[in-house]
Design a protein around this motif. Sequence first.
Motif, mmCIF file in Angstrom:
data_model
loop_
_atom_site.group_PDB
_atom_site.id
_atom_site.type_symbol
_atom_site.label_atom_id
_atom_site.label_comp_id
_atom_site.label_asym_id
_atom_site.label_seq_id
_atom_site.Cartn_x
_atom_site.Cartn_y
_atom_site.Cartn_z
ATOM 1 N N VAL A 298 0.855 -1.193 0.000
ATOM 2 C CA VAL A 298 0.000 0.000 0.000
ATOM 3 C C VAL A 298 0.888 1.240 0.000
ATOM 4 O O VAL A 298 1.821 1.350 0.798
ATOM 5 C CB VAL A 298 -0.933 0.012 1.224
ATOM 6 N N THR A 299 0.610 2.164 -0.897
ATOM 7 C CA THR A 299 1.429 3.373 -0.973
ATOM 8 C C THR A 299 1.097 4.331 0.163
ATOM 9 O O THR A 299 0.020 4.259 0.769
ATOM 10 C CB THR A 299 1.224 4.091 -2.316
ATOM 11 N N ILE A 300 2.006 5.236 0.422
ATOM 12 C CA ILE A 300 1.807 6.222 1.485
ATOM 13 C C ILE A 300 0.596 7.097 1.181
ATOM 14 O O ILE A 300 -0.214 7.400 2.071
ATOM 15 C CB ILE A 300 3.065 7.087 1.647
ATOM 16 N N SER A 301 0.417 7.485 -0.076
ATOM 17 C CA SER A 301 -0.732 8.305 -0.452
ATOM 18 C C SER A 301 -2.045 7.559 -0.226
ATOM 19 O O SER A 301 -3.023 8.135 0.279
ATOM 20 C CB SER A 301 -0.634 8.736 -1.920
ATOM 21 N N SER A 302 -2.082 6.278 -0.597
ATOM 22 C CA SER A 302 -3.298 5.478 -0.389
ATOM 23 C C SER A 302 -3.604 5.336 1.091
ATOM 24 O O SER A 302 -4.775 5.391 1.503
ATOM 25 C CB SER A 302 -3.135 4.098 -1.035
ATOM 26 N N LEU A 303 -2.569 5.156 1.895
ATOM 27 C CA LEU A 303 -2.766 5.050 3.344
ATOM 28 C C LEU A 303 -3.286 6.369 3.908
ATOM 29 O O LEU A 303 -4.163 6.382 4.780
ATOM 30 C CB LEU A 303 -1.459 4.651 4.020
ATOM 31 N N GLN A 304 -2.758 7.486 3.414
ATOM 32 C CA GLN A 304 -3.257 8.788 3.833
ATOM 33 C C GLN A 304 -4.749 8.916 3.590
ATOM 34 O O GLN A 304 -5.518 9.298 4.484
ATOM 35 C CB GLN A 304 -2.544 9.900 3.053
ATOM 36 N N ASN A 305 -5.172 8.607 2.379
ATOM 37 C CA ASN A 305 -6.581 8.737 2.023
ATOM 38 C C ASN A 305 -7.454 7.806 2.844
ATOM 39 O O ASN A 305 -8.561 8.174 3.261
ATOM 40 C CB ASN A 305 -6.772 8.453 0.532
#
Length: 801
Positions: A298-305
């Motif tokens: 999981v990418t950092i951006s996806s985790l943020q969202n």
Amino acid sequence: MSAASAADGMLVFFCNGLKIAEKQPDPCWSLARYIRSTLQLTGCKIGCGVGGCGACTVMVSTVDQSTRNISHIAVNACLYPLCAIHGKAVTTIEGIGSTKTKLHAIQERLAKAHGSQCGFCSPGMIMSMYTLLRNQPKPTSDEVLHAMEGNLCRCTGYRPILDAFKSFTEGGCCNGSTGEKCCRDGNSDMSAELYDTTTFTEYDPSQDIIFPPELLTNDGTCKQSTQFIGDQLTWINASSVKDILSLKANNPKAKIIAGNTASGALQDHSGVVIYTSHVSELNSIERTDTGLKVGASVTISSLQNAIIEHCKTLSSDQAVSLGVFQQALQQYAACQIRNVATIGGHLVAASSDYDLVPLLMAVGAKVSIVDTDGNVHDSNLNGNSYLSDDGLVKPNEILQYIEIPFNNANEHVQFYKMSHRRYYSDNAVVNAAFCVTFEPDSDIVRDGRLVYGGLRKLPVFADETMKKLCGRSWNTELLESTCNALKEELQPALNATGKDSEYCSDLVAGSFFKFFFHVLQSLQEKQVTCSTPSLTTPEFTSIPRKVPHGSTLYQPVPKDQPDIDPIGRPIVHRSALQQASGEAVFVDDLPPVQGELYIAFVLPPRGRARVLSTSLEAAKEVEGFVTYVSAEDVTGVNESSVDDNEILVTKEVYSTGAIIGGVVATSPEAAHKAAKLVHVSYEELPVITTIEEAIEKEAFHPQPFETLEKGDIDKGFSESSVILEGSIRTAAQEHFYMEPTTCIAIPSGEAGEMEITAGFQEHHPAQMTVSKALGVDANKINVKSKRAGEVLEGKLTNVTM
């Protein structure tokens, strides 16, 4: 490309709407290298080459075959592996507009708003903004600011760039943040109108490049499970966890990558690479009763969202730790990195400087690891497994997921990142993560974890200090003793950092100082009886990042000034449109000539040393190595025509930028790789770094600098009512140029004639230096100058070295 062939098929992707089918992809190549050298799309610039400047930004588009949702992300093409683009679409600056056809609204506005000076950073800036508009056609000013986090500009300044991009927002230039009056409203005799917004082309999202229909059909044309075999590296796209484990069993030393932001370019790697970004099991985020299970890919951006969405439905107590994670993620690198970097790669890379590792340890996150025999074991990130010699994951294992636990009502969590810059992807000098649990409805500490990063290779647990906290009340006595205990316990780590230990010690204590008052305020808000109820809690809230706005005021030209007279008028410079479209050609954008070779310099690790010997054994093993050039090869005078310094070092080094020699190879990558393998033995010499040391050792300049005086200085001081005295010191800065220093030298004609092309600021010193070094007359050296990308006086004389 590589002479080897792809085993299961060809590399298939789309670039600017056109289908690309590469039969022989080299897994060592980056996307930027392929775009520039094979597709000849040189609008994608390479500046730093490590994902730090954003000059290489492109948009990568993918489709989720299960949901049919299309996503667009901005990425650093210099870090993005070529084979990772398989089955995807990439858009470069050339694909969105051209001066020969029609410019995109972003390109036009950046040029007309004077947002381009040297133009080297402009394509990357525009592609970051273009990606934002593809995802959000009417962004806010704050979203524009976030989109620019990974793009540096060294000469234009960010105001005109942001002005151009904020014209796409609802609020316009200042978004109404200055009140009723616009930031551009000046006084009656001044003007702030640097451009006419009525001439801007309206942005029409329907005219953007569509996502390739072929990639939407999922007909197997771009199947995810495939491999590409190069001369030194084999790339395998894994399709499932079972697939990864099977590959790992057959290739125990195989490198697993997803975002590849930590490793960077792959030209220094060999063996097998397993790419996991397409594995659905590793890309899921599942909410349980106790926390979030986050797949390793999981990418950092996806985790943020995901955290933002989940926090909306969690209780305030449960959402505390996730809220802290959201703050930490926002400070994690730039958006281009966050879009591809993964939570699993972040953990496995095992660096103390990585912000999330101390925080995951502090909250007691769990990891699930599976080995090639199918055995699954879960463990807490409490430091025992992570800090072991074997690391978190053994060669026969892979990381499946990380579980981030929810808070309970008695837990208090906070994270502090202390860096030179608060935002914009700066590495932490020291980071700290704290989690303290209290007895119910009490200020008595039950348990907790104090974790620090940036002090050693891996995070440091302040276990002894934490033991002293347990059972004590949260009061000022605890604060003072804990700060002292932290300094004492962590002193060995502080001394070994290589940083200013006193400064780091203050950061260690200061972070807990802020945490103490953060917790105290929280306890007071929950109406918990504290032993220090009258203590005033200072404000330690983060400084909010505001969207900058400003204006340039100038005096309007007289009404009778002829239209053909440009003086005093804010006129768009002639190269702006070419720079904004990526058509502006810099030295490194020129097509290679037949037989072209490349040189990479060998630089000393110390600023003052004596060269003892040079070994080329390892460098010669690099494929593409041609020869090594040293001072012995200079046929003329080994000396600059400007400052009399040596061109190539003979015996002694006087600066870190001194050139020991250069490796000549058939490609830039081979030259740089071989240059790193040149082994030079040095004898370190005494260094004078302060004025006091220079005075003590009588190390003075042979000719004193001239003193500039005007009037009677002594009289002026004697008659002054107040005299301010003092001194100030500034250390050296970490400096680089957006456009790397590049020079092309082509032997031409006869009798030693040479044609030099570079981004010079001044031609004559370069011509004289080259003629002296080659031992030929200056009239045989023909010097040409292309546009120079961000010079700041640094490309005045040494470009031809």
